[in-house]
Design an enzyme around this catalytic site. Structure first.
Site, PDB file in Angstrom:
ATOM      1  N   THR A  21       0.832  -1.214   0.000  1.00 23.09           N
ATOM      2  CA  THR A  21       0.000   0.000   0.000  1.00 23.09           C
ATOM      3  C   THR A  21       0.865   1.262   0.000  1.00 23.09           C
ATOM      4  OG1 THR A  21      -0.215  -0.174   2.413  1.00 23.09           O
ATOM      5  CG2 THR A  21      -2.011  -1.081   1.078  1.00 23.09           C
ATOM      6  N   ASN A  22       1.979   1.223   0.723  1.00 18.90           N
ATOM      7  CA  ASN A  22       2.884   2.381   0.699  1.00 18.90           C
ATOM      8  C   ASN A  22       3.518   2.553  -0.679  1.00 18.90           C
ATOM      9  OD1 ASN A  22       3.200   4.125   3.018  1.00 18.90           O
ATOM     10  ND2 ASN A  22       3.799   2.313   4.164  1.00 18.90           N
ATOM     11  N   LEU A  95      17.346  -7.658   5.970  1.00 16.92           N
ATOM     12  CA  LEU A  95      18.439  -6.716   6.224  1.00 16.92           C
ATOM     13  C   LEU A  95      19.122  -6.386   4.897  1.00 16.92           C
ATOM     14  CD1 LEU A  95      19.888  -5.304   8.606  1.00 16.92           C
ATOM     15  CD2 LEU A  95      21.519  -7.192   8.581  1.00 16.92           C
ATOM     16  N   ASN A 110      14.374   4.132   4.728  1.00 12.54           N
ATOM     17  CA  ASN A 110      13.389   3.165   5.198  1.00 12.54           C
ATOM     18  C   ASN A 110      12.338   3.891   6.033  1.00 12.54           C
ATOM     19  OD1 ASN A 110      12.326   0.488   5.887  1.00 12.54           O
ATOM     20  ND2 ASN A 110      13.156   0.856   7.932  1.00 12.54           N
ATOM     21  N   HIS A 112       9.685   3.197   9.284  1.00 13.44           N
ATOM     22  CA  HIS A 112       9.414   2.274  10.388  1.00 13.44           C
ATOM     23  C   HIS A 112       8.173   2.750  11.133  1.00 13.44           C
ATOM     24  CE1 HIS A 112      10.366  -0.772  13.347  1.00 13.44           C
ATOM     25  NE2 HIS A 112      10.122   0.113  14.288  1.00 13.44           N
ATOM     26  N   ASP A 153      17.033  -0.564  11.484  1.00 12.16           N
ATOM     27  CA  ASP A 153      16.401   0.620  12.104  1.00 12.16           C
ATOM     28  C   ASP A 153      17.365   1.512  12.890  1.00 12.16           C
ATOM     29  OD1 ASP A 153      13.936  -0.360  11.145  1.00 12.16           O
ATOM     30  OD2 ASP A 153      13.680  -1.609  12.928  1.00 12.16           O
TER      31      ASP A 153
END
Length: 198
Positions: A21-22, A95, A110, A112, A153
């Site tokens: 969806t993103n 990763l 990225n 999160h 992250d």
């Protein structure tokens, strides 16, 4: 700026492992742009909705396996061929390999679904994040957009947005709040990063 620079749109490559969806939201956002385009969506899962969404929006959709990412140079060679100005991880769960990070240093970001450095790291994705946030009775959560380094992250933060939690929130209702933040801010941050490069 030369005319040639104006004519050549900036290119984004999206990596996604899930429903996409993103990825779809980002593609649609930049379909209105003359200066930025999504060149391809890559996924490590044959069943990923991201591939179908990309295909339906006439964006190149490519499937790869673990060997192509980590052992051979297949994915790296695809990226070298496309020459993206930005690589965007939108729900990509593996990763990222060191050699791609080195090759595209400072050009991989990225998103999160929590306020890093909290609720990040290996295994913290999707509903697991929201369950942990609610279990700890946090008053707020949000999104973090960050550069990608060799650890999950832990790359330098670029942007965060927050949402308040109610006592009645569930992992599903929190996920909906987080999705709203993602859809609003992720394309805008990508645009700002690419426009800053000019």
């Amino acid at each position: 700026m030369s005319d040639k620079a104006k004519e050549t749109p900036k290119k984004i490559v999206i990596f996604a492992s899930g429903s996409g969806t993103n990825a779809e939201n980002i593609i649609k956002f930049f379909q209105k742009s003359q200066n930025i385009e999504v060149a391809a969506v890559l996924s490590n899962k044959r069943s990923a909705g991201a591939l179908k969404r990309a295909y339906n929006l006439n964006v190149k959709a490519l499937l790869f396996d673990r060997e192509a990412l980590y052992e051979s140079h297949d994915v790296l060679n695809i990226l070298k061929d496309i020459k993206p100005d930005l690589i965007v991880l939108a729900g990509f769960l593996w990763l990222f390999p060191k050699r791609i990070i080195r090759e595209f240093s400072g050009k991989i970001i990225n998103i999160h679904p929590a306020l890093l450095p909290n609720y990040g790291g290996k295994g913290m994705y999707g509903s697991r994040v929201h369950e942990a946030v609610i279990a700890n009775k946090e008053k707020e959560s949000g999104i973090s957009i960050h550069y990608v380094n060799e650890n999950y992250d832990e790359g330098q933060l670029i942007f965060q947005a927050t949402t308040q939690l109610e006592n009645t929130d569930t992992p599903d209702s929190l996920a909906q709040k987080i999705h709203k933040l993602e859809y609003k801010h992720f394309p805008e941050v990508i645009q700002q990063l690419l426009e800053k490069e000019k």
